[in-house]
Design an enzyme around this catalytic site. Structure first.
Site, PDB file in Angstrom:
ATOM      1  N   CYS A 238      76.165  74.143 -34.033  1.00 44.14           N
ATOM      2  CA  CYS A 238      75.856  74.786 -32.331  1.00 44.14           C
ATOM      3  C   CYS A 238      75.866  76.576 -32.758  1.00 44.14           C
ATOM      4  O   CYS A 238      76.743  76.773 -33.382  1.00 44.14           O
ATOM      5  CB  CYS A 238      76.708  74.383 -31.377  1.00 44.14           C
ATOM      6  N   HIS A 267      72.918  72.146 -31.520  1.00 40.95           N
ATOM      7  CA  HIS A 267      73.070  73.493 -30.218  1.00 40.95           C
ATOM      8  C   HIS A 267      72.287  74.603 -30.645  1.00 40.95           C
ATOM      9  O   HIS A 267      72.513  75.187 -31.446  1.00 40.95           O
ATOM     10  CB  HIS A 267      74.488  73.171 -29.799  1.00 40.95           C
ATOM     11  N   ASP A 312      71.207  74.609 -26.065  1.00 34.96           N
ATOM     12  CA  ASP A 312      72.643  74.375 -25.658  1.00 34.96           C
ATOM     13  C   ASP A 312      72.826  75.639 -24.479  1.00 34.96           C
ATOM     14  O   ASP A 312      71.442  76.005 -23.781  1.00 34.96           O
ATOM     15  CB  ASP A 312      73.509  75.092 -26.777  1.00 34.96           C
ATOM     16  N   HIS A 313      73.679  75.603 -23.555  1.00 34.65           N
ATOM     17  CA  HIS A 313      74.105  76.319 -22.642  1.00 34.65           C
ATOM     18  C   HIS A 313      72.698  77.457 -22.535  1.00 34.65           C
ATOM     19  O   HIS A 313      72.633  77.867 -22.668  1.00 34.65           O
ATOM     20  CB  HIS A 313      75.499  77.235 -22.924  1.00 34.65           C
TER      21      HIS A 313
HETATM   22  C1  DNO Z   1      80.070  72.831 -24.339  1.00 31.21           C
HETATM   23  C2  DNO Z   1      79.937  71.817 -25.330  1.00 31.21           C
HETATM   24  C3  DNO Z   1      80.879  71.283 -26.045  1.00 31.21           C
HETATM   25  C4  DNO Z   1      80.448  70.058 -26.945  1.00 31.21           C
HETATM   26  C5  DNO Z   1      82.132  69.169 -28.488  1.00 31.21           C
HETATM   27  C6  DNO Z   1      81.548  68.235 -28.663  1.00 31.21           C
HETATM   28  O1  DNO Z   1      79.412  72.675 -23.610  1.00 31.21           O
HETATM   29  O2  DNO Z   1      78.696  71.874 -27.023  1.00 31.21           O
HETATM   30  O3  DNO Z   1      82.173  70.661 -24.904  1.00 31.21           O
HETATM   31  O4  DNO Z   1      80.180  68.739 -26.354  1.00 31.21           O
HETATM   32  O5  DNO Z   1      82.596  70.014 -27.964  1.00 31.21           O
HETATM   33  O6  DNO Z   1      82.829  66.618 -29.346  1.00 31.21           O
END
Ligand code: DNO
Length: 353
Positions: A238, A267, A312-313
Site C-alpha cells: 500500500c 494499493h 486506493d482511497h
Molecule cells: C483502508 C484499507 C485497510 C485494509 C486493511 C487490510 O482503507 O486499506 O483497512 O483494508 O488494513 O487488512
C-alpha cells in the site's frame, strides 16, 4: 496489460453499485469480503456464492478478499489460538472454493488505519482523510475516551485499555512471534488452495499510542517475507500507508519486491507528508502529493507485474457522499490514471525491444 485492475466494493450496502464499477474502463476484479461476520467466525458459503454471482452478473470477477480480519487473540497469542487459526484456514479454503486468488489481511494491534479527520476540506472543495499530529498529541488512550474516526466502535473504552495494555506487554518481538505462528499455519493452506496471502502494511507505519507496529519498513518487510518463503506469503503493498514515513522509498521498495515476485496486491494512492510528519490523502496524480506514482507503476511494469492493483482511497468530489475514501468518482479517476501509466510504460517497453 498483465496487471489486474480491481475495485473495492462493500457489498449491497455500498452506495457505489457494481453496475457503475463495471463502467470504469479496464475494470476487471472486485475486492470484497463478508463484512457481517465477526473476526473468529466462519464465513457462510452462501454469502460467498452470492457475492460471486453478483459480480459475474456484471462481468466482474470476485477474486480478491479484503480482508479476512485476524482475531486480536491470534495477534496476542492468547485464548483459543488454535481454534481461531483453524477458523481462519477454513475461511481461506472457502474463499478459494468461490474463486478467490488473493486474501488481504493486516497484523495491526487493535486498530486498523489511524486518521484524525475523514472529511478535511481542501481549497478546491474536495474532502479527504487526514492525520494531523496536533489533533493527536496529548491524547492518552489509557486515560481519555478516544473515538478516532474509523476505529472499531464495537469495543468499550475498558476493552480498548485492556487490549492496549496487553499489546504493550507483548511488545514488537512478541507480535513477530505470533505473526510467525499465524503464517506457519495459514500459508500452507493458502498454497494448497491456490491463494496468495497479502499482508497490508501498518497505516501509518509507526507506533501509535505506543502500540507495537511491525509491518512498517524495508527491513521489516524483508524479515516478514523470510518468515515463510513462498509466493503464497506476499505483500499487499500500500503506497499510501508505507509512504507516510518519508524514510520509505516507495518506488525502490516496489521495484525490489516486484522483482522478487512477492507483491500479490498493490494499493495505489498518493499522500502529502507535511513538515511535522502529519499527512493528507490527495488525488492519485504524482504532482498532487509526495509520492511518484509514475515510478511506482514503472517499477511494476518493468517487472511484468501480473498481480492485482486497486486505486486506493479517493477524495470526495463532485458532491458525492458516501463511505470516506471509498466514493466512486475519485477512485474511478485514479483507476484511469493508473491504467494510463501502465499502458504508457508497457508500450515504451515494447518499443524498446
Ligand atoms: C483502508 C484499507 C485497510 C485494509 C486493511 C487490510 O482503507 O486499506 O483497512 O483494508 O488494513 O487488512
Amino acid at each position: 496489460m498483465n496487471m489486474k485492475m480491481s475495485f473495492r466494493w462493500y457489498g449491497e450496502s455500498d452506495p457505489v453499485s457494481l453496475e457503475y464499477i463495471s463502467q470504469i474502463p479496464g475494470m476487471r476484479s472486485i475486492v470484497s469480503a463478508v463484512y457481517d461476520v465477526k473476526p473468529g467466525e466462519v464465513w457462510p458459503e452462501e454469502s460467498l456464492a452470492k457475492m460471486k454471482a453478483q459480480c459475474d452478473a456484471h462481468g466482474l470477477v470476485f477474486d480478491v478478499v479484503e480482508s479476512i480480519p485476524v482475531h486480536e487473540d491470534i495477534k496476542l497469542g492468547r485464548g483459543n489460538v488454535d481454534e481461531l487459526l483453524e477458523v481462519y484456514c477454513e475461511n481461506v479454503r472457502r474463499c478459494a472454493k468461490y474463486g478467490v486468488k488473493c486474501v488481504t489481511y493486516n497484523f495491526m494491534p487493535v486498530f486498523d488505519w489511524t486518521r484524525t479527520q475523514l472529511d478535511k476540506k481542501a481549497k478546491d472543495g474536495s474532502t479527504s482523510l487526514v492525520m494531523y499530529w496536533d489533533q493527536m498529541r496529548g491524547l492518552d488512550p489509557l486515560k481519555d475516551d478516544i473515538h478516532l474516526p474509523g476505529w472499531d466502535a464495537s469495543y468499550t473504552q475498558a476493552e480498548v485499555r485492556e487490549l492496549i495494555t496487553a499489546y504493550g506487554e507483548l511488545g514488537e518481538e512478541g507480535l513477530w512471534s505470533n505473526l510467525e505462528t499465524f503464517l506457519k499455519k495459514v500459508v500452507p493452506v493458502a498454497e494448497e488452495c491456490g491463494v496468495r496471502m497479502a499482508i497490508h502494511p501498518d497505516d501509518p507505519p509507526y507506533p501509535i499510542f505506543g502500540l507495537p507496529r511491525i509491518i512498517t519498513c524495508e527491513e521489516n518487510l524483508d524479515r516478514f517475507l523470510k518468515l515463510y518463503d513462498s509466493p503464497a506469503n506476499s505483500l499487499c503493498l500500500c503506497t499510501g500507508s508505507l509512504g507516510c514515513a518519508a524514510s520509505n522509498d516507495i518506488p525502490a521498495m516496489v521495484r525490489k519486491y516486484a522483482e522478487m515476485d512477492r507483491i500479490a496486491f498493490m494499493h495505489i494512492r498518493n499522500i502529502k507528508i507535511m513538515e511535522d510528519g502529519s499527512f493528507e490523502e490527495r488525488a492519485h496524480l504524482s504532482s498532487c502529493g509526495s509520492l511518484d506514482v509514475f515510478e511506482v507503476v514503472r517499477a511494476l511494469a518493468e517487472n511484468g507485474f501480473d498481480g492485482y492493483v486497486r486505486p486506493d482511497h479517493g477524495r470526495m468530489i463532485w458532491g458525492e457522499t458516501g463511505k470516506p475514501g471509498y466514493g466512486l468518482f475519485d477512485r474511478a479517476l485514479g483507476a484511469t490514471y493508473i491504467n494510463g501509466l501502465f499502458e504508457a510504460c508497457e508500450k515504451v517497453q515494447q518499443e524498446a525491444k
